[in-house]
Design a protein around this motif. Structure first.
Motif, PDB file in Angstrom:
ATOM      1  N   GLY A  80     -11.981  -9.957   6.135  1.00  0.00           N
ATOM      2  CA  GLY A  80     -11.009  -9.204   5.697  1.00  0.00           C
ATOM      3  C   GLY A  80      -9.736 -10.117   5.886  1.00  0.00           C
ATOM      4  O   GLY A  80      -8.467  -9.625   5.610  1.00  0.00           O
ATOM      5  N   ASP A  81      -9.507 -10.962   6.242  1.00  0.00           N
ATOM      6  CA  ASP A  81      -8.219 -11.943   7.223  1.00  0.00           C
ATOM      7  C   ASP A  81      -8.112 -13.182   6.469  1.00  0.00           C
ATOM      8  O   ASP A  81      -9.515 -13.832   6.861  1.00  0.00           O
ATOM      9  N   VAL A 114      -7.172   1.241  -0.206  1.00  0.00           N
ATOM     10  CA  VAL A 114      -6.999  -0.442   0.244  1.00  0.00           C
ATOM     11  C   VAL A 114      -6.029  -0.608   0.774  1.00  0.00           C
ATOM     12  O   VAL A 114      -4.680  -0.387  -0.381  1.00  0.00           O
ATOM     13  N   ASN A 117      -2.020  -5.853   4.080  1.00  0.00           N
ATOM     14  CA  ASN A 117      -0.454  -6.276   5.674  1.00  0.00           C
ATOM     15  C   ASN A 117      -0.946  -7.279   5.707  1.00  0.00           C
ATOM     16  O   ASN A 117      -1.762  -8.336   5.554  1.00  0.00           O
ATOM     17  N   ALA A 119      -0.749  -9.465   8.428  1.00  0.00           N
ATOM     18  CA  ALA A 119      -1.704 -10.233   9.529  1.00  0.00           C
ATOM     19  C   ALA A 119      -1.434 -11.531  10.806  1.00  0.00           C
ATOM     20  O   ALA A 119      -0.455 -11.301   9.909  1.00  0.00           O
ATOM     21  N   ASN A 134      -4.747  -9.106   5.601  1.00  0.00           N
ATOM     22  CA  ASN A 134      -5.492  -8.947   5.436  1.00  0.00           C
ATOM     23  C   ASN A 134      -6.451  -7.347   5.052  1.00  0.00           C
ATOM     24  O   ASN A 134      -5.842  -7.104   4.534  1.00  0.00           O
ATOM     25  N   ASN A 136      -7.671  -3.668   4.500  1.00  0.00           N
ATOM     26  CA  ASN A 136      -7.926  -3.054   5.340  1.00  0.00           C
ATOM     27  C   ASN A 136      -8.722  -1.586   4.716  1.00  0.00           C
ATOM     28  O   ASN A 136      -7.550  -1.541   4.131  1.00  0.00           O
ATOM     29  N   TYR A 137      -8.781  -1.137   4.896  1.00  0.00           N
ATOM     30  CA  TYR A 137      -9.441   0.310   3.873  1.00  0.00           C
ATOM     31  C   TYR A 137      -8.837   1.786   4.776  1.00  0.00           C
ATOM     32  O   TYR A 137      -8.275   0.994   6.088  1.00  0.00           O
ATOM     33  N   SER A 140      -9.903   2.526   8.356  1.00  0.00           N
ATOM     34  CA  SER A 140      -9.106   0.750   9.488  1.00  0.00           C
ATOM     35  C   SER A 140     -10.577  -0.089   9.398  1.00  0.00           C
ATOM     36  O   SER A 140      -9.736  -0.357  11.048  1.00  0.00           O
ATOM     37  N   ASN A 141     -10.786  -0.703   9.062  1.00  0.00           N
ATOM     38  CA  ASN A 141     -11.816  -1.444   9.054  1.00  0.00           C
ATOM     39  C   ASN A 141     -11.598  -2.386   7.801  1.00  0.00           C
ATOM     40  O   ASN A 141     -11.075  -2.129   6.625  1.00  0.00           O
ATOM     41  N   ASP A 142     -11.750  -3.763   8.794  1.00  0.00           N
ATOM     42  CA  ASP A 142     -11.402  -4.463   7.364  1.00  0.00           C
ATOM     43  C   ASP A 142     -12.310  -5.386   6.667  1.00  0.00           C
ATOM     44  O   ASP A 142     -13.792  -4.863   7.562  1.00  0.00           O
ATOM     45  N   GLU A 143     -12.468  -5.565   5.025  1.00  0.00           N
ATOM     46  CA  GLU A 143     -12.683  -5.887   4.337  1.00  0.00           C
ATOM     47  C   GLU A 143     -12.956  -6.701   3.567  1.00  0.00           C
ATOM     48  O   GLU A 143     -12.204  -7.288   3.307  1.00  0.00           O
TER      49      GLU A 143
END
Length: 154
Positions: A80-81, A114, A117, A119, A134, A136-137, A140-143
């Protein structure tokens, strides 16, 4: 009232960058600028909505750009980054970024909130040559997701 008929108008000091009128009456020009000679725009930039850059890409597996303007590449930094690199640099890092991200299918559990942001650190997140984003859901998990769209205005 007088009428001026011509096919080309150009500056007396140079033969480049003139204004052409084709046989259908369309005015053809390479670059437009404001009255101070600043804020240049090409017809292609105006046609694309005058965003400084935009991209639609697949953020899963091997990252792939579907369509873009002023984006030369996407780097997959981690889950997710991503770093989006501009073909032509921004004037400075004071631009606006907006975007969206989602899975491509329509199953209910794929439709979570979602956000995109900026990053990284403040110094490297919004550079003149790139932006790091990134996905981010709300949990708080990056996906990694199938559809990522980002647009830059300045």
């Amino acid at each position: 009232m007088s009428t001026l008929k011509c096919n080309r108008i150009e500056n007396t000091s140079t033969a480049s960058g003139g204004l052409d009128v084709d046989s259908s009456g369309k005015v053809r020009i390479t670059t437009l600028a404001d009255s101070s000679g600043n804020n240049n725009s090409t017809p292609a930039e105006i046609a694309s909505g005058r965003a400084k850059a935009w991209v639609n890409f697949n953020g899963t597996g091997t990252v792939a750009i579907r369509a873009s303007y002023n984006v030369s590449s996407i780097t997959d930094n981690s889950t997710g980054d991503y770093t989006i690199t501009f073909t032509n640099a921004m004037a400075d890092g004071n631009f606006a970024v907006a975007g969206s991200a989602r899975y491509a299918d329509n199953t209910a559990n794929q439709m979570r909130v979602v956000s995109i942001n900026s990053a990284g650190t403040l110094a490297n997140a919004m550079a003149t040559s790139s932006i790091r984003v990134n996905i981010n859901y709300s949990n708080s998990n990056d996906e990694d997701v199938q559809v990522v769209t980002v647009v830059i205005f300045r």
